[in-house]
Motif scaffolding. Sequence first.
Motif, PDB file in Angstrom:
ATOM      1  N   LEU A  68       0.855  -1.177   0.000  1.00  0.00           N
ATOM      2  CA  LEU A  68       0.000   0.000   0.000  1.00  0.00           C
ATOM      3  C   LEU A  68       0.897   1.233   0.000  1.00  0.00           C
ATOM      4  O   LEU A  68       1.891   1.263   0.718  1.00  0.00           O
ATOM      5  N   PRO A  69       0.599   2.254  -0.825  1.00  0.00           N
ATOM      6  CA  PRO A  69       1.470   3.446  -0.902  1.00  0.00           C
ATOM      7  C   PRO A  69       1.731   4.070   0.460  1.00  0.00           C
ATOM      8  O   PRO A  69       0.849   4.137   1.313  1.00  0.00           O
ATOM      9  N   SER A  75       3.383  11.110   2.185  1.00  0.00           N
ATOM     10  CA  SER A  75       3.679  10.717   0.808  1.00  0.00           C
ATOM     11  C   SER A  75       5.151  10.960   0.503  1.00  0.00           C
ATOM     12  O   SER A  75       5.836  11.719   1.196  1.00  0.00           O
ATOM     13  N   LYS A  76       5.649  10.346  -0.555  1.00  0.00           N
ATOM     14  CA  LYS A  76       7.050  10.534  -0.936  1.00  0.00           C
ATOM     15  C   LYS A  76       7.323  11.972  -1.338  1.00  0.00           C
ATOM     16  O   LYS A  76       8.386  12.530  -1.040  1.00  0.00           O
ATOM     17  N   PRO A 133      12.249   9.837   7.028  1.00  0.00           N
ATOM     18  CA  PRO A 133      12.103   8.657   6.180  1.00  0.00           C
ATOM     19  C   PRO A 133      10.683   8.525   5.656  1.00  0.00           C
ATOM     20  O   PRO A 133       9.793   9.285   6.015  1.00  0.00           O
ATOM     21  N   ASP A 134      10.473   7.539   4.793  1.00  0.00           N
ATOM     22  CA  ASP A 134       9.121   7.205   4.390  1.00  0.00           C
ATOM     23  C   ASP A 134       8.367   6.699   5.603  1.00  0.00           C
ATOM     24  O   ASP A 134       8.951   6.266   6.591  1.00  0.00           O
ATOM     25  N   ILE A 145       9.942  18.104   2.728  1.00  0.00           N
ATOM     26  CA  ILE A 145      10.329  18.385   4.119  1.00  0.00           C
ATOM     27  C   ILE A 145      11.832  18.221   4.303  1.00  0.00           C
ATOM     28  O   ILE A 145      12.493  19.045   4.954  1.00  0.00           O
ATOM     29  N   ASN A 146      12.411  17.163   3.723  1.00  0.00           N
ATOM     30  CA  ASN A 146      13.858  16.960   3.818  1.00  0.00           C
ATOM     31  C   ASN A 146      14.614  18.135   3.198  1.00  0.00           C
ATOM     32  O   ASN A 146      15.649  18.581   3.706  1.00  0.00           O
ATOM     33  N   LYS A 147      14.079  18.654   2.088  1.00  0.00           N
ATOM     34  CA  LYS A 147      14.717  19.776   1.411  1.00  0.00           C
ATOM     35  C   LYS A 147      14.617  21.048   2.237  1.00  0.00           C
ATOM     36  O   LYS A 147      15.580  21.818   2.334  1.00  0.00           O
TER      37      LYS A 147
END
Length: 236
Positions: free
Chosen positions: A28-29, A137-138, A226-227, A144-146
């Motif tokens: 599941l995504p 979501s990816k 992370p994801d 957010i990481n950026k």
Amino acid sequence: MKKVLTACLLFVSSLTFAQQTVQRSAKLPNSDITETFSVLRSDKKIKQGEYTATAGNNTTLAQGTYLNGERAGIWSFYNISGKLIQTYNYTDNQLTFADSTDTKGLQYVMAGVKTDDDVTVPVKIGGSYSFRPTFLSKVLTQAINKDFGPVANATFIHTFSLNSKGEVTNHQVKVCINGQNKLYQVDDSELDHDLTRFAPAMVNNNPIPCKVITTNTVAMSNGNLPDYANSTYLGQ
């Protein structure tokens, strides 16, 4: 003799059904949840038959049946510990059981409600199982990481705007990291419609639009966000 004939007919029907479908398994995504289901051989986009969703710890989170690509009959939903938290009849579009502990921490915004009104809060169909893919979501993870870089933990405040049918019309998330806040717009259009449905809010037996707010804190494992599958939710 009649019992034997009935058993034979059921066996033939199940055999025919099995020959018409192919079993599939997929993630599941945005989650650690594995879906197991069958699709028609003639059209592999159409789910048909039994469905099961399992968490990474092998706990069953959802069980039900698809009929011609649509959820049908009574589905059962469980939390990560395997406790039954909800049953929903998709044929009648009726919530038949909901454990109130599964909605702990949720907030609701309903305009124009009076103190003597009969109010029923919206309920996420599928409970915590179906909330999980909507959280991270990816695309949101990358943004957010950026924007924030390496972090130890983060708090997410999700706001789901619902129409009177219980459909999500807008999804925003406020991210709070190291005293800094930023608001992101989230697109859930890639998710199955059934994963974003709510039983609508009701006031005096009339469905109304409203907002549902949920807050989660995530601990990071490696400094970068992370994801969802690799993060730890500390609370809701």
